[in-house]
Design an enzyme around this catalytic site. Structure first.
Site, PDB file in Angstrom:
ATOM      1  CG  MET A  68      31.842  73.291  17.794  1.00 57.41           C
ATOM      2  SD  MET A  68      32.479  74.934  18.185  1.00 57.41           S
ATOM      3  CE  MET A  68      33.842  75.084  17.015  1.00 57.41           C
ATOM      4  CE  LYS A  69      31.165  67.675  10.629  1.00 62.79           C
ATOM      5  NZ  LYS A  69      32.485  67.032  10.550  1.00 62.79           N
ATOM      6  CG  PHE A  70      27.469  73.974   9.897  1.00 66.97           C
ATOM      7  CD1 PHE A  70      27.659  72.714   9.368  1.00 66.97           C
ATOM      8  CD2 PHE A  70      26.186  74.509   9.885  1.00 66.97           C
ATOM      9  CE1 PHE A  70      26.611  71.993   8.835  1.00 66.97           C
ATOM     10  CE2 PHE A  70      25.126  73.790   9.346  1.00 66.97           C
ATOM     11  CZ  PHE A  70      25.336  72.528   8.825  1.00 66.97           C
TER      12      PHE A  70
END
Length: 321
Positions: free
Chosen positions: A184-186
């Site tokens: 999700m961060k990516f």
């Protein structure tokens, strides 16, 4: 445990003494928030100037992971990259050699999912839990305790550290028991970098047609393509002050992590690859330590445009007689 867009349920930490590894730009601000909330901190940070910032606020410090594990049952990591995570957790004198059953390691860094999974597996064999907690937000939001924290890992461990994370953030989103928070961060970083690139190209195109940056940003803000990210960068773009909240170099590092992960999972990422090369051109031009929205000036250079002076254009309607 509810997922995705809901807050994680609150439980009490077993101990308000926290170990912290890595006290850089983000880490120092988060440490200050935790200290102000009444947590006791012991930090492991090799750079004397960095650790002095939080030691002056009341934190203790140690020199080894063994000492840190002797003092704290919860250890937070805010470290720069995969190589440091491997050393800090998996190295011969890393956390895996010293944590005890029931300990919780909370990694708030941006690192690769494959190394994160390896660290989780090794820690699990010792009886310790690994919480993935990468953050979304700037250094200013870290100072204000307004970060968004993406969470994945063992639900009980996530619940245990939620009160601590609540001092650092306004939103905490639980996404699953594995590496979901890393992915999700990516996803967010891909979208942030893509927004900078597409907006920069669009603004260059508009300037070639005689529009001012101010006029374009005004219309964008009142249109279907408005976004909090673009609005948050508005003043920077108008003032041409690209003091970095997140630098072009950092964005390249993250896009390289995305590319490595995409190869591992066989995900075609053609557009991300093109955007990464735009950032590379900006770095080659000397912009690596400027904010990633300085990409605008890279597109202007390619188009033969001089940077627009701050508030250069007068976009008011002419008076009628």
């Amino acid at each position: 445990m509810k997922r995705a867009t809901t807050r994680v349920a609150t439980r009490r930490l077993p101990d308000r003494h926290i170990g912290w590894i890595g006290v850089g730009k983000m880490g120092a601000r988060m440490c200050r928030r935790a200290l102000a909330a009444g947590y006791r901190l012991t930090v492991l940070e090799p750079v004397v100037e960095n650790r002095a910032i939080v030691v002056a606020r009341g934190a203790g410090f140690v020199s080894t992971a063994a000492e840190l594990c002797d003092r704290a049952r919860v250890i937070v990591l805010t470290i720069p990259d995969d190589s440091v995570l491997r050393e800090v957790v998996l190295g011969p004198d890393g956390l895996c050699a010293h944590v005890a059953p029931g300990d919780i390691v909370v990694d708030m860094s941006t690192v690769s999912p494959h190394l994160s999974a390896e660290a989780a597996d090794v820690l699990a064999r010792t009886g310790a839990a690994f919480v993935r907690a990468p953050v979304s937000g700037s250094t200013q939001l870290a100072s204000d305790g307004q970060l968004t924290i993406l969470l994945s890992g063992p639900p009980e461990a996530v619940r245990a550290v939620e009160p601590l994370l609540a001092t650092l953030s306004t939103r905490r989103l639980y996404l699953g028991a594995g590496e979901e928070a890393r992915y999700m961060k990516f996803v967010l970083n891909i979208l942030a970098g893509s927004t900078a690139a597409v907006l920069s190209e669009a603004l260059m195109f508009g300037r070639k047609g005689g529009l001012s940056t101010r006029a374009m940003l005004d219309v964008i803000a009142d249109s279907i393509v408005a976004s909090p990210l673009i609005e948050g960068k508005r003043d920077m773009l108008l003032a041409r002050d690209f003091d970095p909240a997140f630098s072009i170099q950092q964005m390249i590092t993250d896009f390289d992590l995305v590319a490595d992960t995409a190869r591992a999972i066989r995900a075609p990422m053609m557009i991300a690859g093109l955007i990464r090369q735009q950032f590379e051109l900006a770095r080659a031009a000397g912009d690596g330590e400027r904010d990633y929205f300085a990409l605008l000036e890279q597109f202007e250079r390619m188009a033969g445009l001089a940077p627009e002076a701050p508030d250069e254009a007068d976009d008011t309607l002419p008076e009628t007689g």
